[in-house]
Design a protein around this motif. Structure first.
Motif, short mmCIF file in Angstrom:
data_model
loop_
_atom_site.label_atom_id
_atom_site.label_comp_id
_atom_site.label_asym_id
_atom_site.label_seq_id
_atom_site.Cartn_x
_atom_site.Cartn_y
_atom_site.Cartn_z
N GLN A 8 0.84 -1.19 0.00
CA GLN A 8 0.00 0.00 0.00
C GLN A 8 0.87 1.24 0.00
N THR A 16 -3.22 0.41 -3.69
CA THR A 16 -3.00 -0.82 -2.91
C THR A 16 -3.02 -2.03 -3.84
N ILE A 17 -2.12 -2.96 -3.57
CA ILE A 17 -2.11 -4.27 -4.24
C ILE A 17 -2.29 -5.34 -3.18
N SER A 38 -2.60 -9.55 -3.13
CA SER A 38 -2.43 -10.67 -4.04
C SER A 38 -2.04 -11.93 -3.29
N ARG A 80 -5.99 -8.04 -6.50
CA ARG A 80 -6.66 -6.81 -6.91
C ARG A 80 -5.72 -5.62 -6.75
N LEU A 81 -5.90 -4.68 -7.65
CA LEU A 81 -5.16 -3.42 -7.61
C LEU A 81 -6.17 -2.29 -7.47
N ARG A 82 -6.00 -1.49 -6.43
CA ARG A 82 -6.87 -0.33 -6.20
C ARG A 82 -6.02 0.92 -6.35
N VAL A 83 -6.32 1.68 -7.41
CA VAL A 83 -5.51 2.85 -7.75
C VAL A 83 -6.00 4.07 -6.98
#
Length: 390
Positions: A74, A80-81, A83, A100-103
Motif C-alpha cells: 500500500q 493498494t495491491i 495478491s 486486486r489493484l486499487r488505484v
C-alpha cells in the motif's frame, strides 16, 4: 532467522523479516513487512519518494522448491495491491499472482480504480518465458487477456493479447470527451529472423457522441519490425450511421520520411449532417477519393470529389466534380485543379455547365473558365488567361 532494520531518524520506518526453515520437513515459513515513511532513506533507496507512506507485508509457509502466501503493498499516493502469490523455482521457475489493484493516484482518480488481475510467468525447458496476463477492470468496463512468450536472449516476443472495453464512456469521459460504445484491440506479435513484427487490430461498435452516431470502426496497423521500424501498413474501414458515411483506407507509410502509398475513399449519403458541424448547411450526397504515391523523395497526391443534389440557402448544384493533382506536396509550384458543375442555379441564374481549370507551373498560373446557361436570357462565357507572379 530474524532481521530488523530501522532508520535512525525515523524509528517507525523499518524493514523486518523472520524466516523459519525445517530441515526435516523441507519447509520454509516467511513473515516479512516493510514500512517506509516520507522523508526517510528507505523511500529514497526505492526511488519512491512520491509514494507517500509505503507499507508492504508478505507471509506464509512453503517448501524449498516453492512457496505460496499473501502479499499486500500500500502506497498512500498510489494505491493498494493485494495478491496471493504462488512461487516455484524447481525444476523450472514459475510464479503466479492473483489479486486486486486499487488505484489512488490523483491523476487517475476519474478512471475506474478497482482492477482484478491474474498474472502467470513460467520458464520453459527451451529457456523462454511464458507470460499469461489477465486483468478485469471494475464495473464491467473491460478486460485484458493474453498469452505471450519472451526469449530473454533476444527480447523478442511471440503471442497475442486482447483488450476489450464494454463501456467506452468510463474511459473517455474523464478525458473530457464522452464516447459511448464498445471496443476491442487485438495485438499479434511474431518473431522471425531477429525481427519483431506487430499487428494491431482495432474494432469498435455502437460508437456515439452527443452530436454523431458511428456504427463501427475497424482498423488494422502492421509494423513489420518494431525494433527498427521502417514502414507501417494500415487498413481502415469506418461506418458512420449519422450522416450515413463510410471511410475506407489502406496503404503504407515510410516512417523515416513519412512518405505514403495509399488510397483513401469516403462516401457520405447526407452532406447536410456533416456541413452542419461547420455552421453552414449544404444538403446532398458526395464521395471523395485520395490517392497518395511517392518516389524519388516526392509525395504526389491525386484527389477527386463528386457530389450530387447540392442545396443550400444560396442556390443549388445538380452535379459537382473536382479533380486536384499535386506532383509533390512539399513543392506546390506545380499543381492542377479542374472543377466541373452542372445545373448550378441561384435566383435568376441557371448555368447548365461550368468548367474551371487552374494550372500552376512555377510563377505562372493558367486559368480557363467555360460556362453556359441562362440569366434572364441565354448566356455563354469562355475566358482564358495567364497570371505571372513577379
Amino acid at each position: 532467522v530474524e532481521l530488523a532494520v530501522h532508520e535512525s531518524d525515523l524509528p517507525d520506518s523499518r524493514v523486518r523479516a523472520q524466516l523459519a526453515y525445517d530441515h526435516r520437513q523441507g519447509t520454509l515459513e516467511m513473515d516479512a513487512d516493510l514500512q517506509a515513511l516520507p522523508g526517510g532513506s528507505l523511500l529514497g533507496l526505492m526511488r519512491a519518494e512520491e509514494a507517500g507512506k509505503l507499507t508492504a507485508a508478505i507471509r506464509g509457509p512453503g517448501a524449498m522448491d516453492g512457496w505460496s502466501g499473501p502479499l499486500r503493498v500500500q502506497a498512500d499516493a498510489w494505491g493498494t495491491i493485494e495478491s496471493e502469490l504462488d512461487l516455484a523455482w524447481l525444476p523450472d521457475p514459475r510464479a503466479r499472482a492473483v489479486g486486486r489493484l486499487r488505484v489512488a493516484h490523483e491523476a487517475l482518480s476519474a478512471f475506474p480504480s478497482d482492477l482484478g488481475f491474474d498474472l502467470s510467468v513460467a520458464r520453459a525447458a527451451d529457456g523462454r518465458w511464458a507470460v499469461v496476463p489477465a486483468i478485469d477492470v471494475g464495473a464491467d468496463v473491460g478486460t485484458v487477456r493474453g498469452e505471450l512468450v519472451l526469449d530473454p536472449a533476444t527480447f523478442l516476443v511471440e503471442g497475442s493479447a486482447d483488450v476489450e472495453v464494454s463501456r467506452l464512456r468510463a474511459l473517455t469521459e474523464p478525458l473530457g470527451y464522452a464516447v459511448d460504445g464498445q471496443g476491442r484491440l487485438g495485438l499479434t506479435l511474431e518473431a522471425s529472423g531477429g525481427r519483431q513484427a506487430i499487428d494491431a487490430k482495432l474494432s469498435a461498435s455502437r460508437l456515439a457522441t452527443e452530436r454523431v452516431s458511428v456504427g463501427g470502426v475497424d482498423a488494422l496497423v502492421r509494423v513489420p519490425d518494431a525494433r527498427d521500424p521502417e514502414t507501417l501498413g494500415f487498413d481502415i474501414l469506418a461506418t458512420i450511421d449519422d450522416p450515413g458515411a463510410e471511410i475506407r483506407g489502406q496503404g503504407n507509410v515510410e516512417l523515416k520520411t513519412f512518405l505514403m502509398d495509399a488510397l483513401v475513399e469516403a462516401s457520405v449519403r447526407d452532406l447536410g449532417a456533416v456541413t452542419d458541424l461547420a455552421g453552414y448547411r449544404v444538403d446532398g450526397t458526395g464521395t471523395v477519393a485520395v490517392t497518395l504515391r511517392h518516389g524519388d523523395g516526392r509525395q504526389a497526391i491525386d484527389a477527386r470529389l463528386e457530389a450530387t443534389g447540392l442545396e443550400s440557402s444560396h442556390g443549388t448544384i445538380g452535379r459537382l466534380a473536382a479533380d486536384a493533382r499535386v506532383p509533390d506536396v512539399r513543392d506546390l509550384d506545380r499543381l492542377q485543379v479542374e472543377l466541373e458543375a452542372e445545373q448550378a442555379g441561384a435566383k435568376d441564374l441557371m448555368l447548365d455547365r461550368v468548367t474551371v481549370e487552374v494550372a500552376r507551373d512555377g510563377p505562372e498560373w493558367d486559368l480557363t473558365v467555360d460556362a453556359g446557361g441562362e440569366w434572364r436570357e441565354p448566356v455563354a462565357l469562355r475566358t482564358a488567361g495567364t497570371v505571372t507572379r513577379s
